[in-house]
Design an enzyme around this catalytic site. Structure first.
Site, mmCIF file in Angstrom:
data_model
loop_
_atom_site.group_PDB
_atom_site.id
_atom_site.type_symbol
_atom_site.label_atom_id
_atom_site.label_comp_id
_atom_site.label_asym_id
_atom_site.label_seq_id
_atom_site.Cartn_x
_atom_site.Cartn_y
_atom_site.Cartn_z
ATOM 1 N N ARG A 26 60.033 40.040 45.384
ATOM 2 C CA ARG A 26 60.323 41.018 46.448
ATOM 3 C C ARG A 26 60.763 42.356 45.865
ATOM 4 N NH1 ARG A 26 64.635 38.548 49.994
ATOM 5 N NH2 ARG A 26 65.281 37.796 47.968
ATOM 6 N N ASN A 44 60.837 36.679 51.808
ATOM 7 C CA ASN A 44 60.522 35.293 51.471
ATOM 8 C C ASN A 44 60.299 34.527 52.763
ATOM 9 O OD1 ASN A 44 60.828 35.587 48.703
ATOM 10 N ND2 ASN A 44 62.960 34.925 48.695
#
Length: 97
Positions: A26, A44
């Site tokens: 990320r 996520n």
């Protein structure tokens, strides 16, 4: 005609499978998107995938999508799904959800 007038804006939803959580995917996606001038977000998913929604100039969004096929050094990407999406209203930066 000015060059900016010829730019095409697109939005894509990107789903990345493999060993992609716990490897800074990320954060790395956010860094890459910001370098490219792409807006959107990344998060996520409970099933172990990473989901991103990105929008901006077509070539920049496409470069981010291509980067997601590899990701950061410790990631092991096994599959990437990319589909057209709708830009998020009023979002002009890329953030982690």
């Amino acid at each position: 005609m000015r060059e900016w007038a010829m730019m095409t804006t697109v939005a894509r939803r990107i789903l990345v499978s493999g060993h992609v959580q716990g490897v800074f995917f990320r954060q790395s996606t956010q860094n890459q998107a910001r370098r490219l001038g792409v807006s959107g977000w990344v998060r996520n998913l409970p099933d172990g995938r990473v989901e991103a929604k990105a929008w901006g100039e077509a070539e920049a969004v496409n470069r981010l999508a291509r980067w997601c096929h590899t990701g950061p050094a410790n990631a092991l990407v096994t599959h990437v799904d990319i589909e057209d999406a709708t830009p998020g209203p009023g979002v002009t930066r890329f953030y982690i959800r």
